[in-house]
Design an enzyme around this catalytic site. Sequence first.
Site, PDB file in Angstrom:
ATOM      1  N   HIS A 130       0.833  -1.207   0.000  1.00 30.10           N
ATOM      2  CA  HIS A 130       0.000   0.000   0.000  1.00 30.10           C
ATOM      3  C   HIS A 130       0.868   1.257   0.000  1.00 30.10           C
ATOM      4  O   HIS A 130       0.595   2.203  -0.742  1.00 30.10           O
ATOM      5  CB  HIS A 130      -0.941   0.013   1.210  1.00 30.10           C
ATOM      6  CG  HIS A 130      -2.230  -0.679   0.964  1.00 30.10           C
ATOM      7  ND1 HIS A 130      -2.325  -2.046   0.831  1.00 30.10           N
ATOM      8  CD2 HIS A 130      -3.480  -0.197   0.810  1.00 30.10           C
ATOM      9  CE1 HIS A 130      -3.583  -2.372   0.630  1.00 30.10           C
ATOM     10  NE2 HIS A 130      -4.308  -1.265   0.598  1.00 30.10           N
ATOM     11  N   LYS A 152     -10.006  -8.171   7.893  1.00 26.32           N
ATOM     12  CA  LYS A 152     -10.675  -8.464   9.162  1.00 26.32           C
ATOM     13  C   LYS A 152     -10.521  -7.267  10.079  1.00 26.32           C
ATOM     14  O   LYS A 152      -9.557  -6.514   9.986  1.00 26.32           O
ATOM     15  CB  LYS A 152     -10.126  -9.738   9.805  1.00 26.32           C
ATOM     16  CG  LYS A 152      -8.706  -9.642  10.291  1.00 26.32           C
ATOM     17  CD  LYS A 152      -8.256 -10.936  10.957  1.00 26.32           C
ATOM     18  CE  LYS A 152      -6.818 -10.777  11.440  1.00 26.32           C
ATOM     19  NZ  LYS A 152      -6.317 -11.995  12.044  1.00 26.32           N
TER      20      LYS A 152
END
Length: 183
Positions: free
Chosen positions: A37, A102
Amino acid sequence: MPKTIKVPFEEEQIKTLRSGDKVLLTGTVYTARDAAHQRMIETVETGGIMPFEVSGQVIYYVGPTPAKPSQIIGSAGPTTSSRMDKQTPKLLEMGLKGMIGKGYRSEEVKKAIVTQQAVYFGAVGGSAALITKSIKSVEIIAYEELGTEAIRKLEIEDFPVVVINDIYGGDLYEDGIAKYRQV
């Protein structure tokens, strides 16, 4: 009964998803974690070309373990999503339409999900064996030197997820807490 959705997304598909919906995803998703990222955002900021077209795509927050002989991929359970929260709003602005991971998302990410008309899916941590069965092919497409954090293109079939945050501001985690408090 879970909804079956093809990815990458078509605009109208996202409008049908609500927090709490069980979904089976089929198609192409890309893997990326913290280091990937950061590299993607740095690439954009310096005028470089992204390793894949982000618009309409889904990123799965996973760093799979190496595959054992006769396996396509090793363990491929979800990573905690908040680790990518700093970069997520920019990727959503670029057209990212889905994320799988999650845990909770920041308020900034939840607002960006609504504004940019995207969706956050939860994959069940601890169910890596089930998830792995849904992955049909794997190809490293960028940042191979990052090892498990390299960006991979996954072809998936009936990949089980639950909608956590939707375009309407729904939040399955907050809804669950509210229901519990009413009991």
